[in-house]
Design an enzyme around this catalytic site. Structure first.
Site, mmCIF file in Angstrom:
data_model
loop_
_atom_site.group_PDB
_atom_site.id
_atom_site.type_symbol
_atom_site.label_atom_id
_atom_site.label_comp_id
_atom_site.label_asym_id
_atom_site.label_seq_id
_atom_site.Cartn_x
_atom_site.Cartn_y
_atom_site.Cartn_z
ATOM 1 N N ARG A 69 0.955 -1.309 -0.189
ATOM 2 C CA ARG A 69 0.070 -0.008 -0.163
ATOM 3 C C ARG A 69 0.940 1.281 0.022
ATOM 4 N NH1 ARG A 69 -5.411 1.373 3.562
ATOM 5 N NH2 ARG A 69 -5.999 -0.175 1.866
ATOM 6 N N HIS A 77 -7.228 0.680 -6.549
ATOM 7 C CA HIS A 77 -7.500 -0.127 -5.463
ATOM 8 C C HIS A 77 -7.969 -1.569 -5.807
ATOM 9 C CE1 HIS A 77 -7.651 -1.530 -1.222
ATOM 10 N NE2 HIS A 77 -8.726 -0.612 -0.636
ATOM 11 N N GLN A 127 -9.891 -4.053 -3.628
ATOM 12 C CA GLN A 127 -11.407 -3.538 -3.159
ATOM 13 C C GLN A 127 -12.438 -4.074 -4.298
ATOM 14 O OE1 GLN A 127 -12.087 -1.879 -0.044
ATOM 15 N NE2 GLN A 127 -14.061 -2.649 -0.835
ATOM 16 N N ASP A 176 -17.202 6.990 -1.492
ATOM 17 C CA ASP A 176 -15.863 6.900 -0.999
ATOM 18 C C ASP A 176 -15.822 8.305 -0.034
ATOM 19 O OD1 ASP A 176 -13.687 5.771 0.277
ATOM 20 O OD2 ASP A 176 -12.368 5.803 -1.625
ATOM 21 N N CYS A 232 -16.322 1.366 0.500
ATOM 22 C CA CYS A 232 -15.099 0.562 0.673
ATOM 23 C C CYS A 232 -14.737 0.713 2.214
ATOM 24 C CB CYS A 232 -13.849 0.852 -0.287
ATOM 25 S SG CYS A 232 -13.415 2.457 0.052
ATOM 26 N N ARG A 268 -13.441 -9.072 1.468
ATOM 27 C CA ARG A 268 -11.804 -8.581 1.167
ATOM 28 C C ARG A 268 -11.105 -10.039 1.552
ATOM 29 N NH1 ARG A 268 -9.907 -3.606 1.241
ATOM 30 N NH2 ARG A 268 -8.084 -4.666 0.649
HETATM 31 N N1 NVA Z 1 -9.906 6.448 -1.234
HETATM 32 C C1 NVA Z 1 -9.606 6.003 -0.010
HETATM 33 C C2 NVA Z 1 -9.757 4.429 0.231
HETATM 34 C C3 NVA Z 1 -9.571 4.007 1.568
HETATM 35 C C4 NVA Z 1 -9.586 2.525 1.656
HETATM 36 C C5 NVA Z 1 -8.000 6.538 0.134
HETATM 37 O O1 NVA Z 1 -7.407 6.367 -0.583
HETATM 38 O O2 NVA Z 1 -7.860 7.090 1.337
HETATM 39 N N1 CP Z 2 -11.118 -0.408 2.253
HETATM 40 C C1 CP Z 2 -9.958 -0.304 2.939
HETATM 41 O O1 CP Z 2 -8.934 -0.703 2.052
HETATM 42 O O2 CP Z 2 -9.764 -0.417 4.202
HETATM 43 P P1 CP Z 2 -8.592 -0.258 4.894
HETATM 44 O O3 CP Z 2 -8.215 1.268 4.729
HETATM 45 O O4 CP Z 2 -8.945 -0.285 6.267
HETATM 46 O O5 CP Z 2 -7.404 -1.061 4.619
#
Ligand code: NVA
Ligand code: CP
Length: 307
Positions: A105, A132, A135, A221, A261, A289
């Site tokens: 990540r 992502h 997801q 989101d 998500c 997930r």
């Molecule tokens: N769009 C959000 C998703 C978190 C799971 C982010 O990137 O923070």
């Molecule tokens: N939806 C998702 O990826 O959640 P986290 O940021 O908690 O991993």
């Protein structure tokens, strides 16, 4: 040495491969629910690298690897050399000699692409600024579980054209469904950043109600994704009319489901009435997930496993 397969964005897999992963998800999930031991990845090690926060992604990968008989190691930027300027290429060489599969990540997609280019083992995108894919794997599986095939359906995306939105758009091309997107002015989808080949599977709407009209799935989101915190105040103002609320769900199809998500901000991108309401499938979505990523790791490490 044969180059490993990676899952860095949705289109790294063909539709047929993704359907195989969905089939395996079903088998693996059912076995798990029956408390049947399934340890095909015994002695395999997953390394998880987090440059941003996470609850679901960390938990689902770590628990998932353990449930498949393997082990998982967590690294973050704060207390590894990754945060102190070691080149990504060097980290990839070293980490991939000590493990069997890596999940990352991070920020720009370019970082994970460079890591994968120097990795001896499969690399999975656990979220970048652009995508992502894990997801959307879970989201589409969840839709299929609740409503059947997604082909020909309409997904309404209301809010920021972020990493999750981009991944829906790629998935629409692969699975042949439509995405109706509504963002505030200035936050529109950038097709190149979304990695789209064509535009026939998505349409942009100025009014979020128009995007939601007759949709089979309504999703949103956070207004401010990780890494964009400096824009938070401005975004709170710009996105104020892009909340998924009861009125918006009422213009969607009667059997429409709501997805998010997570984590969610009730009162911002979604009302409590919707996320905690009867059409919301967010908890199944989060649980899936785990199951979809177990099938993904099985596929990347063992190839096609037949029942
Ligand atoms: N769009 C959000 C998703 C978190 C799971 C982010 O990137 O923070
Ligand atoms: N939806 C998702 O990826 O959640 P986290 O940021 O908690 O991993």
């Amino acid at each position: 040495m044969k180059a490993p397969r990676h899952f860095l964005q949705m289109r790294d897999f063909s539709r047929e491969e993704l359907e195989h992963v969905f089939h395996r998800t079903k088998v693996i999930k059912e076995r798990f629910k029956r408390y049947e031991r399934y340890w095909p990845l015994q002695d395999r090690t997953l390394v998880m690298i987090f440059e941003k926060a996470s609850t679901r992604t960390r938990l689902s990968f770590e628990a998932g690897m353990q449930q498949l008989g393997g082990s998982a190691i967590y690294l973050n930027t704060r207390d590894s050399q990754l945060g102190r300027g070691e080149p990504v290429e060097d980290a990839a060489q070293v980490i991939s000699r000590m493990s069997d599969i890596v999940m990352i990540r991070t920020f720009e997609q370019e970082i994970i692409d460079r890591f994968a280019g120097h990795s001896r083992v499969p690399v999975i995108n656990g979220l970048t600024n652009e995508y992502h894919p894990c997801q959307i794997l879970a989201d589409i599986y969840t839709y299929i579980e609740h409503r059947g095939p997604i082909q020909g359906k309409t997904v309404a995306w209301v809010g920021d054209s972020n990493n999750v939105c981009n991944t829906w758009l790629q998935a629409a091309e692969i699975f042949d469904f439509n995405v109706h997107v509504s963002t505030p002015p200035g936050y529109e989808v950038e097709p190149e950043r979304a990695g789209l080949y064509g535009t026939d599977h998505f349409e942009q709407f100025a009014d979020p109600m128009d995007a939601a009209r007759d949709a089979d799935l309504v999703t949103t989101d956070v207004w401010t994704s990780m890494g964009f915190e400096a824009e938070n105040e401005e975004r709170l103002r710009d996105f104020a009319d892009w909340q998924v609320d009861g009125d918006m769900m009422r213009v969607a199809r009667k059997d429409a489901v709501f997805m998010h998500c997570l984590p969610a901000h009730r009162g911002e991108e979604v009302s409590a009435e919707v996320i905690d309401g009867a059409q919301s499938v967010v908890w199944d979505e989060a649980e899936n997930r785990l199951h979809t990523q177990k099938a993904l790791m099985e596929f990347l490490l063992l190839g096609r496993v037949n029942d």
